[in-house]
Motif scaffolding. Structure first.
Motif, PDB file in Angstrom:
ATOM      1  N   LYS A 153       0.814  -1.218   0.000  1.00 56.00           N
ATOM      2  CA  LYS A 153       0.000   0.000   0.000  1.00 56.00           C
ATOM      3  C   LYS A 153       0.848   1.268   0.000  1.00 56.00           C
ATOM      4  N   LYS A 154       2.074   1.174   0.492  1.00 58.49           N
ATOM      5  CA  LYS A 154       2.977   2.330   0.497  1.00 58.49           C
ATOM      6  C   LYS A 154       3.703   2.505  -0.840  1.00 58.49           C
ATOM      7  N   GLY A 155       3.461   1.587  -1.780  1.00 55.62           N
ATOM      8  CA  GLY A 155       4.114   1.664  -3.082  1.00 55.62           C
ATOM      9  C   GLY A 155       5.501   1.057  -3.086  1.00 55.62           C
ATOM     10  N   GLU A 156       5.798   0.258  -2.085  1.00 50.51           N
ATOM     11  CA  GLU A 156       7.110  -0.379  -2.004  1.00 50.51           C
ATOM     12  C   GLU A 156       7.009  -1.838  -2.434  1.00 50.51           C
ATOM     13  N   PHE A 157       8.111  -2.359  -2.968  1.00 50.51           N
ATOM     14  CA  PHE A 157       8.146  -3.743  -3.411  1.00 50.51           C
ATOM     15  C   PHE A 157       7.945  -4.678  -2.218  1.00 50.51           C
ATOM     16  N   SER A 158       7.079  -5.660  -2.389  1.00 48.18           N
ATOM     17  CA  SER A 158       6.784  -6.630  -1.337  1.00 48.18           C
ATOM     18  C   SER A 158       7.177  -8.024  -1.810  1.00 48.18           C
ATOM     19  N   VAL A 159       8.134  -8.628  -1.127  1.00 48.35           N
ATOM     20  CA  VAL A 159       8.566  -9.978  -1.470  1.00 48.35           C
ATOM     21  C   VAL A 159       7.395 -10.945  -1.323  1.00 48.35           C
ATOM     22  N   ALA A 160       6.626 -10.801  -0.251  1.00 47.63           N
ATOM     23  CA  ALA A 160       5.488 -11.693  -0.024  1.00 47.63           C
ATOM     24  C   ALA A 160       4.466 -11.584  -1.158  1.00 47.63           C
ATOM     25  N   LYS A 161       4.177 -10.374  -1.609  1.00 47.41           N
ATOM     26  CA  LYS A 161       3.225 -10.199  -2.713  1.00 47.41           C
ATOM     27  C   LYS A 161       3.795 -10.771  -4.011  1.00 47.41           C
TER      28      LYS A 161
ATOM     29  N   VAL B 123       5.896 -13.306  -4.313  1.00 47.67           N
ATOM     30  CA  VAL B 123       5.798 -14.770  -4.231  1.00 47.67           C
ATOM     31  C   VAL B 123       4.359 -15.218  -4.482  1.00 47.67           C
ATOM     32  N   ALA B 124       3.400 -14.487  -3.940  1.00 50.05           N
ATOM     33  CA  ALA B 124       1.992 -14.834  -4.127  1.00 50.05           C
ATOM     34  C   ALA B 124       1.558 -14.679  -5.587  1.00 50.05           C
ATOM     35  N   GLN B 125       2.123 -13.722  -6.313  1.00 53.84           N
ATOM     36  CA  GLN B 125       1.751 -13.470  -7.700  1.00 53.84           C
ATOM     37  C   GLN B 125       2.428 -14.435  -8.675  1.00 53.84           C
ATOM     38  N   MET B 126       3.539 -15.012  -8.285  1.00 57.17           N
ATOM     39  CA  MET B 126       4.302 -15.856  -9.215  1.00 57.17           C
ATOM     40  C   MET B 126       3.491 -16.966  -9.871  1.00 57.17           C
ATOM     41  N   PRO B 127       2.728 -17.758  -9.121  1.00 61.13           N
ATOM     42  CA  PRO B 127       1.968 -18.832  -9.775  1.00 61.13           C
ATOM     43  C   PRO B 127       0.892 -18.323 -10.734  1.00 61.13           C
ATOM     44  N   ILE B 128       0.502 -17.075 -10.566  1.00 60.45           N
ATOM     45  CA  ILE B 128      -0.548 -16.497 -11.401  1.00 60.45           C
ATOM     46  C   ILE B 128       0.019 -15.953 -12.705  1.00 60.45           C
TER      47      ILE B 128
ATOM     48  N   GLU C 142       7.601 -23.386 -15.904  1.00 57.35           N
ATOM     49  CA  GLU C 142       9.053 -23.555 -16.060  1.00 57.35           C
ATOM     50  C   GLU C 142       9.864 -22.394 -15.470  1.00 57.35           C
ATOM     51  N   LEU C 143       9.223 -21.270 -15.213  1.00 60.81           N
ATOM     52  CA  LEU C 143       9.935 -20.130 -14.618  1.00 60.81           C
ATOM     53  C   LEU C 143       9.649 -19.960 -13.130  1.00 60.81           C
ATOM     54  N   LEU C 144       8.733 -20.722 -12.606  1.00 65.20           N
ATOM     55  CA  LEU C 144       8.295 -20.536 -11.223  1.00 65.20           C
ATOM     56  C   LEU C 144       9.417 -20.767 -10.212  1.00 65.20           C
ATOM     57  N   GLU C 145      10.057 -21.902 -10.233  1.00 65.83           N
ATOM     58  CA  GLU C 145      11.128 -22.196  -9.261  1.00 65.83           C
ATOM     59  C   GLU C 145      12.355 -21.313  -9.466  1.00 65.83           C
ATOM     60  N   PRO C 146      12.818 -21.101 -10.723  1.00 59.58           N
ATOM     61  CA  PRO C 146      13.939 -20.171 -10.894  1.00 59.58           C
ATOM     62  C   PRO C 146      13.640 -18.770 -10.370  1.00 59.58           C
ATOM     63  N   ALA C 147      12.400 -18.302 -10.570  1.00 60.14           N
ATOM     64  CA  ALA C 147      12.031 -16.964 -10.088  1.00 60.14           C
ATOM     65  C   ALA C 147      12.013 -16.916  -8.567  1.00 60.14           C
ATOM     66  N   LYS C 148      11.498 -17.960  -7.931  1.00 61.60           N
ATOM     67  CA  LYS C 148      11.490 -18.008  -6.469  1.00 61.60           C
ATOM     68  C   LYS C 148      12.911 -18.014  -5.915  1.00 61.60           C
ATOM     69  N   SER C 149      13.789 -18.769  -6.545  1.00 62.12           N
ATOM     70  CA  SER C 149      15.190 -18.815  -6.096  1.00 62.12           C
ATOM     71  C   SER C 149      15.860 -17.458  -6.245  1.00 62.12           C
ATOM     72  N   ALA C 150      15.626 -16.818  -7.393  1.00 62.89           N
ATOM     73  CA  ALA C 150      16.226 -15.498  -7.632  1.00 62.89           C
ATOM     74  C   ALA C 150      15.686 -14.470  -6.648  1.00 62.89           C
ATOM     75  N   LEU C 151      14.395 -14.503  -6.403  1.00 59.81           N
ATOM     76  CA  LEU C 151      13.799 -13.547  -5.469  1.00 59.81           C
ATOM     77  C   LEU C 151      14.319 -13.781  -4.055  1.00 59.81           C
TER      78      LEU C 151
END
Length: 169
Positions: free
Chosen positions: A105-113, A115-120, A125-134
């Motif tokens: 809500k403050k306009g800052e990057f949220s790691v939790a958000k 991670v929640a958006q990744m499967p969507i 094939e990019l899901l696990e690499p993206a989680k590791s990078a994040l």
């Protein structure tokens, strides 16, 4: 009040086991909610072609707000962050993060958000690499106060961590 045959009771006062219109609506709402929660699991995940099309849509949405040359965006799409970032480029990355639903809500990057958006938004094939990078880059933003810089440098870190799997609008 007794519940026997000599004293009929209206169905809405009995409760369990008797259906009235408000109870039916409640059950319908619960079923609808359950379907909405299960729908992402029932449908196929986004494929690579759909993902790349969504990158183009995000690019087009943010490009109108932030004037970044297409050749720079093409380089960033493939993970090349070697150029000196302009304010427009920094805020372009924040705009993309906003469209992806990864800002709080403050306009800052949220790691939790994120991670929640990744499967969507990512193909399987990019899901696990993206989680590791994040996970590797989640602290890259701590050295910066400006929210545009935070998103830019976490994106740069992720590209540096796994360039073959990195894609950006």
């Amino acid at each position: 009040m007794r519940l026997d045959q000599s004293s009929p009771v209206p169905p809405q006062t009995i409760g369990i086991g008797v259906r009235n219109s408000s109870c039916s609506r409640c059950i319908s709402c619960q079923l609808l909610l359950a379907l909405l929660l299960l729908l992402p699991r029932l449908c196929d995940a986004v494929n690579m072609q759909q993902f790349l099309q969504s990158l183009d849509m995000m690019r087009n949405g943010c490009l109108t707000k932030h004037k970044v040359p297409i050749d720079i965006l093409d380089r960033i799409r493939d993970g090349d962050f070697s150029m000196e970032p302009t304010t427009d480029l920094l805020c372009y990355t924040k705009c993309v993060a906003q469209l992806a639903g990864t800002l709080n809500k403050k306009g800052e990057f949220s790691v939790a958000k994120a991670v929640a958006q990744m499967p969507i938004i990512l193909p399987p094939e990019l899901l696990e690499p993206a989680k590791s990078a994040l996970n590797h880059c989640k602290d890259a933003q701590k050295d910066y106060k400006d929210t545009c810089e935070k998103v830019y440098y976490i994106s740069k870190c992720m590209a540096d961590f796994d360039r073959p799997n990195f894609k950006f609008p």
